[in-house]
Design an enzyme around this catalytic site. Sequence first.
Site, PDB file in Angstrom:
ATOM      1  N   SER A  76       0.504   9.678  -8.041  1.00  0.00           N
ATOM      2  CA  SER A  76       1.001   8.308  -7.962  1.00  0.00           C
ATOM      3  C   SER A  76       1.007   7.571  -9.293  1.00  0.00           C
ATOM      4  O   SER A  76       1.732   6.597  -9.440  1.00  0.00           O
ATOM      5  CB  SER A  76       0.207   7.519  -6.925  1.00  0.00           C
ATOM      6  OG  SER A  76      -1.165   7.597  -7.194  1.00  0.00           O
ATOM      7  N   HIS A 113       4.849   9.660  -2.334  1.00  0.00           N
ATOM      8  CA  HIS A 113       5.881   9.427  -3.354  1.00  0.00           C
ATOM      9  C   HIS A 113       6.940  10.524  -3.369  1.00  0.00           C
ATOM     10  O   HIS A 113       7.774  10.574  -4.262  1.00  0.00           O
ATOM     11  CB  HIS A 113       5.236   9.280  -4.731  1.00  0.00           C
ATOM     12  CG  HIS A 113       4.230   8.178  -4.784  1.00  0.00           C
ATOM     13  ND1 HIS A 113       4.583   6.859  -4.922  1.00  0.00           N
ATOM     14  CD2 HIS A 113       2.873   8.197  -4.660  1.00  0.00           C
ATOM     15  CE1 HIS A 113       3.485   6.112  -4.914  1.00  0.00           C
ATOM     16  NE2 HIS A 113       2.444   6.897  -4.741  1.00  0.00           N
ATOM     17  N   LYS A 115       6.706   2.972   1.110  1.00  0.00           N
ATOM     18  CA  LYS A 115       7.305   3.163  -0.221  1.00  0.00           C
ATOM     19  C   LYS A 115       8.814   3.369  -0.063  1.00  0.00           C
ATOM     20  O   LYS A 115       9.503   2.438   0.327  1.00  0.00           O
ATOM     21  CB  LYS A 115       6.543   4.271  -0.925  1.00  0.00           C
ATOM     22  CG  LYS A 115       5.188   3.686  -1.312  1.00  0.00           C
ATOM     23  CD  LYS A 115       4.102   4.620  -1.649  1.00  0.00           C
ATOM     24  CE  LYS A 115       2.848   3.789  -1.949  1.00  0.00           C
ATOM     25  NZ  LYS A 115       1.612   4.532  -1.776  1.00  0.00           N
TER      26      LYS A 115
HETATM   27  C1  LIG Z   1       0.276   4.205  -1.387  1.00  0.00           C
HETATM   28  C2  LIG Z   1      -0.393   5.501  -1.192  1.00  0.00           C
HETATM   29  C3  LIG Z   1      -1.148   5.764  -0.052  1.00  0.00           C
HETATM   30  C4  LIG Z   1      -1.478   4.689   0.942  1.00  0.00           C
HETATM   31  O1  LIG Z   1      -0.414   4.467   1.790  1.00  0.00           O
HETATM   32  P1  LIG Z   1      -0.345   3.045   2.549  1.00  0.00           P
HETATM   33  O2  LIG Z   1       0.643   3.279   3.628  1.00  0.00           O
HETATM   34  O3  LIG Z   1       0.130   2.070   1.523  1.00  0.00           O
HETATM   35  O4  LIG Z   1      -1.709   2.754   3.045  1.00  0.00           O
HETATM   36  C5  LIG Z   1      -1.645   7.024   0.121  1.00  0.00           C
HETATM   37  N1  LIG Z   1      -1.445   7.987  -0.792  1.00  0.00           N
HETATM   38  C6  LIG Z   1      -0.737   7.774  -1.914  1.00  0.00           C
HETATM   39  C7  LIG Z   1      -0.541   8.876  -2.886  1.00  0.00           C
HETATM   40  C8  LIG Z   1      -0.200   6.523  -2.153  1.00  0.00           C
HETATM   41  O5  LIG Z   1       0.468   6.289  -3.278  1.00  0.00           O
END
Ligand SMILES: *Cc1c(COP(=O)(O)O)cnc(C)c1O
Length: 390
Positions: free
Chosen positions: A181, A209, A239
């Site tokens: 990330s 991602h 996302k």
């Molecule tokens: C944003 C993110 C999460 C968390 O997901 P949410 O739905 O925002 O709680 C988990 N893993 C990664 C790699 C992320 O970037």
Amino acid sequence: MAHAGLAAVRRGLAELDREGLRRARRVLDSPQGPVVREGGRELANFASNDYLGLANHPRIVAAAREAVDRFGFGAGASPVVVGHSRAHEEAEVAFARFTGLPRALLFPSGYAANLGILAALADRSAAVFGDRLNHACLVDGALLSRADFHRYPHGDLAALDALLARSKAGVRVIASDTVFSMDGDVAPLADLLALAERHDAWLVLDDAHGIGVLGGGRGSLAEFGLASPRIVCMATLGKALGGYGAFVAGDADMIEWLMQRARTYVFSTALPPAAAAVATAAMALIDADPSIVRALHARIGEFRRACEAQGVAASSATAIQPVVVGDSGRAVALSARLREAGLLVPAIRPPTVPQGTARLRISLSAAHTRVQVESLVSALAQALDDGSAR
Ligand SMILES: *Cc1c(COP(=O)(O)O)cnc(C)c1O
């Protein structure tokens, strides 16, 4: 009366201030998009994970409205009590079809999903193996499970192989981000699966991602043609899919086990039905119009070419483009300088990234234009060259 807890909190806050690590939020007065409004000011947004520009897409907004009309807003209860609506059911079926996996389960968030998965698949007698750069919630899930927890150096398959070979645990779980990330690089997924097969382990993949970005939008497994009953695939909806919540997908019995035993599933209110309907609509949109995902990749290509032309190091093939500057103060100064130029580019500092690797984290979106991307790179190159940013 002395209050030791509050005194500790205040000391903690003072320490954050001393180290320049206290975070502040900005208050947006607009939807997410390539340009956002903060107070009276418009800023080009390179900070959001809305990689496909779906968060405020007319079809997504319409799907949410229709679902609110049909189901109201709140889910009212855990999915295993009375919170699981037709909208949730349809979203799970759609996700399984979208990814080609046997079955899917809708979790309240990606964070909750990873906690639920790891604590349900691993117990005290198990061992979890995680990449050092994994997202915080994979780390927390491993800790919550109370399994033996081993972290291997980023992408170091030989180290992971050696740890697995030494492990005597009955159940072994390898856990990794697919796309990291803060770096945008992709884990060696085929090699991780080979190690999972060789050492009889689960492979828990966090595709937060990758979904919507790789594999024509279907995620990292599609990108690399990977399939195995050992793979537990988690994909967030917050996302690229422009909504909120998360799916976990994989072997049907494994999903049934999570439905029975994942505590963040069983003991948490189901997502609002509208969030489930939005997920279904986002997948339908990606299916119907492949040009959305292609536009993101066009922007990624333009960004990389502009960086090369301007002498800015950029190597990621995904929507996440880190520019590592090392020093936290310098990263913050660069971010502030870009902001003055009307560009929202966050500085990422320890502990989110390792010491000495503070960076700017640029997120690209299908909703950006080529001109926006090229202006960003020009401003970035200028700021990096300029001593005043140091
Ligand atoms: C944003 C993110 C999460 C968390 O997901 P949410 O739905 O925002 O709680 C988990 N893993 C990664 C790699 C992320 O970037």
